[in-house]
Design an enzyme around this catalytic site. Structure first.
Site, PDB file in Angstrom:
ATOM      1  N   SER A   1     -11.954  -8.625   2.277  1.00  0.00           N
ATOM      2  CA  SER A   1     -11.891  -9.893   3.210  1.00  0.00           C
ATOM      3  C   SER A   1     -11.866  -9.769   4.518  1.00  0.00           C
ATOM      4  CB  SER A   1     -11.036 -11.064   2.683  1.00  0.00           C
ATOM      5  OG  SER A   1     -11.209 -11.131   1.136  1.00  0.00           O
TER       6      SER A   1
ATOM      7  N   ARG B   1      -0.531 -13.143   3.685  1.00  0.00           N
ATOM      8  CA  ARG B   1      -1.044 -12.006   4.318  1.00  0.00           C
ATOM      9  C   ARG B   1      -0.280 -11.363   5.682  1.00  0.00           C
ATOM     10  NH1 ARG B   1      -3.189 -12.411   0.411  1.00  0.00           N
ATOM     11  NH2 ARG B   1      -5.315 -12.255  -0.215  1.00  0.00           N
TER      12      ARG B   1
ATOM     13  N   GLU C   1      -8.642 -10.927   8.957  1.00  0.00           N
ATOM     14  CA  GLU C   1      -7.581 -10.250   8.263  1.00  0.00           C
ATOM     15  C   GLU C   1      -7.478  -8.842   8.403  1.00  0.00           C
ATOM     16  OE1 GLU C   1      -7.486 -11.450   4.157  1.00  0.00           O
ATOM     17  OE2 GLU C   1      -6.887  -9.607   3.426  1.00  0.00           O
TER      18      GLU C   1
HETATM   19  C1  LIG Z   1     -12.840  -3.345  -1.385  1.00  0.00           C
HETATM   20  C2  LIG Z   1     -11.478  -4.018  -0.876  1.00  0.00           C
HETATM   21  C3  LIG Z   1     -10.692  -4.978  -1.636  1.00  0.00           C
HETATM   22  C4  LIG Z   1      -9.575  -5.771  -1.034  1.00  0.00           C
HETATM   23  N1  LIG Z   1      -9.011  -6.507  -1.784  1.00  0.00           N
HETATM   24  C5  LIG Z   1      -7.826  -6.982  -1.400  1.00  0.00           C
HETATM   25  C6  LIG Z   1      -7.022  -8.093  -1.861  1.00  0.00           C
HETATM   26  O1  LIG Z   1      -7.356  -8.431  -2.849  1.00  0.00           O
HETATM   27  N2  LIG Z   1      -5.967  -8.633  -1.337  1.00  0.00           N
HETATM   28  C7  LIG Z   1      -5.398  -8.082  -0.144  1.00  0.00           C
HETATM   29  O2  LIG Z   1      -4.389  -8.443   0.314  1.00  0.00           O
HETATM   30  N3  LIG Z   1      -6.198  -7.188   0.459  1.00  0.00           N
HETATM   31  C8  LIG Z   1      -7.429  -6.703  -0.011  1.00  0.00           C
HETATM   32  N4  LIG Z   1      -8.046  -5.725   0.719  1.00  0.00           N
HETATM   33  C9  LIG Z   1      -7.318  -5.268   2.169  1.00  0.00           C
HETATM   34  C10 LIG Z   1      -6.574  -3.871   1.998  1.00  0.00           C
HETATM   35  O3  LIG Z   1      -6.658  -3.266   0.676  1.00  0.00           O
HETATM   36  C11 LIG Z   1      -5.124  -4.275   2.235  1.00  0.00           C
HETATM   37  O4  LIG Z   1      -4.810  -5.031   3.230  1.00  0.00           O
HETATM   38  C12 LIG Z   1      -4.204  -2.769   2.049  1.00  0.00           C
HETATM   39  O5  LIG Z   1      -2.859  -3.377   2.072  1.00  0.00           O
HETATM   40  C13 LIG Z   1      -4.513  -2.142   3.349  1.00  0.00           C
HETATM   41  O6  LIG Z   1      -3.563  -0.820   3.056  1.00  0.00           O
HETATM   42  P1  LIG Z   1      -4.027   0.406   3.701  1.00  0.00           P
HETATM   43  O7  LIG Z   1      -3.024   1.369   3.631  1.00  0.00           O
HETATM   44  O8  LIG Z   1      -5.645   0.791   3.689  1.00  0.00           O
HETATM   45  O9  LIG Z   1      -3.691  -0.030   5.194  1.00  0.00           O
HETATM   46  P2  LIG Z   1      -4.557   0.529   6.806  1.00  0.00           P
HETATM   47  O10 LIG Z   1      -5.882  -0.148   6.567  1.00  0.00           O
HETATM   48  O11 LIG Z   1      -4.419   1.960   6.834  1.00  0.00           O
HETATM   49  O12 LIG Z   1      -3.548  -0.206   7.633  1.00  0.00           O
HETATM   50  C14 LIG Z   1      -3.379  -1.444   8.008  1.00  0.00           C
HETATM   51  C15 LIG Z   1      -2.503  -2.047   9.096  1.00  0.00           C
HETATM   52  O13 LIG Z   1      -1.298  -1.770   8.606  1.00  0.00           O
HETATM   53  C16 LIG Z   1      -0.752  -0.807   9.220  1.00  0.00           C
HETATM   54  N5  LIG Z   1       0.416   0.052   8.299  1.00  0.00           N
HETATM   55  C17 LIG Z   1       0.036   1.009   7.407  1.00  0.00           C
HETATM   56  N6  LIG Z   1       1.203   1.518   6.758  1.00  0.00           N
HETATM   57  C18 LIG Z   1       2.045   1.056   7.384  1.00  0.00           C
HETATM   58  C19 LIG Z   1       3.523   1.137   7.030  1.00  0.00           C
HETATM   59  N7  LIG Z   1       3.888   2.037   6.155  1.00  0.00           N
HETATM   60  N8  LIG Z   1       4.278   0.372   7.870  1.00  0.00           N
HETATM   61  C20 LIG Z   1       3.770  -0.384   8.738  1.00  0.00           C
HETATM   62  N9  LIG Z   1       2.365  -0.715   9.149  1.00  0.00           N
HETATM   63  C21 LIG Z   1       1.587  -0.007   8.395  1.00  0.00           C
HETATM   64  C22 LIG Z   1      -1.515  -0.097  10.059  1.00  0.00           C
HETATM   65  O14 LIG Z   1      -0.960   0.529  11.065  1.00  0.00           O
HETATM   66  C23 LIG Z   1      -2.610  -1.177  10.227  1.00  0.00           C
HETATM   67  O15 LIG Z   1      -2.066  -1.930  11.353  1.00  0.00           O
HETATM   68  C24 LIG Z   1      -9.286  -4.937   0.218  1.00  0.00           C
HETATM   69  C25 LIG Z   1      -9.756  -4.030   0.782  1.00  0.00           C
HETATM   70  C26 LIG Z   1     -11.017  -3.604   0.449  1.00  0.00           C
HETATM   71  C27 LIG Z   1     -11.782  -2.404   1.192  1.00  0.00           C
END
Ligand SMILES: Cc1cc2nc3c(=O)[nH]c(=O)nc-3n(C[C@H](O)[C@H](O)[C@H](O)COP(=O)(O)OP(=O)(O)OC[C@H]3O[C@@H](n4cnc5c(N)ncnc54)[C@H](O)[C@@H]3O)c2cc1C
Length: 358
Positions: A217, A167, A288
């Site tokens: 998580s 992660r 996380e």
């Molecule tokens: C129901 C549920 C299930 C999930 N299951 C998993 C799982 O199985 N495995 C897992 O790893 N995660 C899981 N997650 C967590 C999440 O989906 C991931 O971490 C996902 O990659 C976050 O993407 P986002 O676009 O929503 O990021 P955001 O929440 O919008 O941003 C997260 C961080 O990333 C930064 N960021 C966003 N885009 C960029 C970019 N292009 N460049 C640099 N920084 C950036 C943001 O500034 C912020 O700091 C889950 C979440 C939920 C709600």
């Protein structure tokens, strides 16, 4: 008036952030801009930097806990969504929804991504955070990426650059933005079979994880031996509640917004759980989910990348988010948020890095 408005007439103010997150928590953004083109992203970051406006870059909002006080700066919502398939490679801009990349892989018979089916959020955040499941991690497939560094220069990097681990990638410290990434998958798969695998993954997800308002998580798994969910369960965490912030009965590492939870309630709940786990297992759980403070704050009070401000008297960190203030000088005063309080220091009294750390 900010030049942002001149350059981007569509700039919005006072936009509620809660609806843009999966936890449905977060106050208003002072300024809010959706970008669909990388040139716009660079311009917005440049103006924000010139005007010393802190920036938070938002993807799908599925891994953040945004302060209920909102964000006192510019929130840039990433909707850069170009994508193409070349042989066994997919080249996608970072704002493409991860699910769309997985679907493109399936449609083209490219094998590898099916286990990630059901993970919300954008492709770019998955590449940056090495989003994963037990079977695979996003970083396994990354070949190269186009990043935007703190000097607002593009750079093309290969997989090694990310320094991937669980992660995590080096980008979490550097604050660089993923603009586009290329992943490589195994060719020759049967789309029908891939679809079946995706459905199996989704079914198993639904069986183990609660639906509702959460950020997935909440804590990272601290060791191979102990999952965070196991530890939270062992300390009696399931069902624990602070206000409307609730630890799921179904999965102890899912912290849910059971109504109108605030970020403070969610953080209090997390602190209580962390304390219990520390006391009973001597293990320090680490979030996380990333907490986004309303205002930039001193190091240690914000988990995201911050910027170093070079002053006449050494470097101090100016808060969290992608503030892109590196190298900016602050004569004759320097603003630093300490514990959420804005402090103005005449340059000659600017605190050193060490004094802020204490
Ligand atoms: C129901 C549920 C299930 C999930 N299951 C998993 C799982 O199985 N495995 C897992 O790893 N995660 C899981 N997650 C967590 C999440 O989906 C991931 O971490 C996902 O990659 C976050 O993407 P986002 O676009 O929503 O990021 P955001 O929440 O919008 O941003 C997260 C961080 O990333 C930064 N960021 C966003 N885009 C960029 C970019 N292009 N460049 C640099 N920084 C950036 C943001 O500034 C912020 O700091 C889950 C979440 C939920 C709600």
């Amino acid at each position: 008036m900010t030049q942002l408005r001149t350059r981007f007439p569509e700039l919005q103010e006072g936009v509620p952030l809660a609806p843009l997150t999966t936890m449905k928590i977060g106050g208003d953004a002072r300024y809010f801009l959706t970008v669909t083109k990388r040139e716009d992203l660079v311009d917005a970051l440049r103006i924000a930097r010139e005007e010393q406006i802190p920036v938070f870059f938002l993807g799908g909002g599925s891994n953040v806990l945004i302060s209920s006080q909102g964000f006192a700066g510019l929130v840039i919502k990433n909707e850069m969504r170009a994508m193409r398939v070349e042989g066994n490679r997919i080249i996608a801009e970072s704002g493409v929804i991860l699910a769309s990349v997985i679907k493109a892989a399936k449609d083209n018979g490219l094998v590898g991504l099916a286990p990630l089916h059901g993970v919300p959020g954008t492709f770019g955040a998955a590449v940056r955070g090495n989003c994963g499941v037990p079977q695979c991690e996003t970083g396994d497939f990354v070949v190269s990426a186009v990043l935007l560094d703190k000097n607002l220069a593009y750079k093309t990097v290969d997989r090694e650059y990310f320094g991937y681990s669980y992660r995590h990638s080096h980008l979490k410290e550097s604050g660089e933005i993923v603009v586009e990434a290329t992943i490589e998958l195994l060719p020759g798969g049967d789309p029908k079979q891939i679809q079946e695998e995706m459905m199996i993954m989704l079914k198993s997800r639904k069986a183990k994880q609660p639906w509702g308002k959460s950020g997935g998580s909440f804590f990272k798994n601290p060791t191979r031996e102990y999952s965070a969910g196991f530890l939270v369960d062992q300390v009696g965490g399931k069902g624990m509640r602070v206000g409307d912030a609730l630890v799921s009965e179904m999965h102890a590492n899912f912290f849910q917004n059971a109504g109108h939870a605030t970020s403070e309630e969610m953080q209090s709940l997390a602190s209580l759980i962390k304390q219990r786990v520390k006391e009973q297992f001597n293990i320090a759980l680490e979030e996380e989910v990333e907490f986004i403070e309303a205002r930039p704050s001193a190091k240690g009070h914000y988990r995201g990348a911050g910027g170093l401000v070079a002053t006449d008297h050494g470097a101090v960190e100016y808060g969290g988010g992608y503030n892109f203030l590196e190298g900016v000088r602050f004569p004759p005063q320097c603003a630093v948020y300490l514990h959420g309080v804005l402090c103005w220091y005449p340059c000659r009294n600017t605190p050193s890095w060490d004094s802020i750390e204490q």
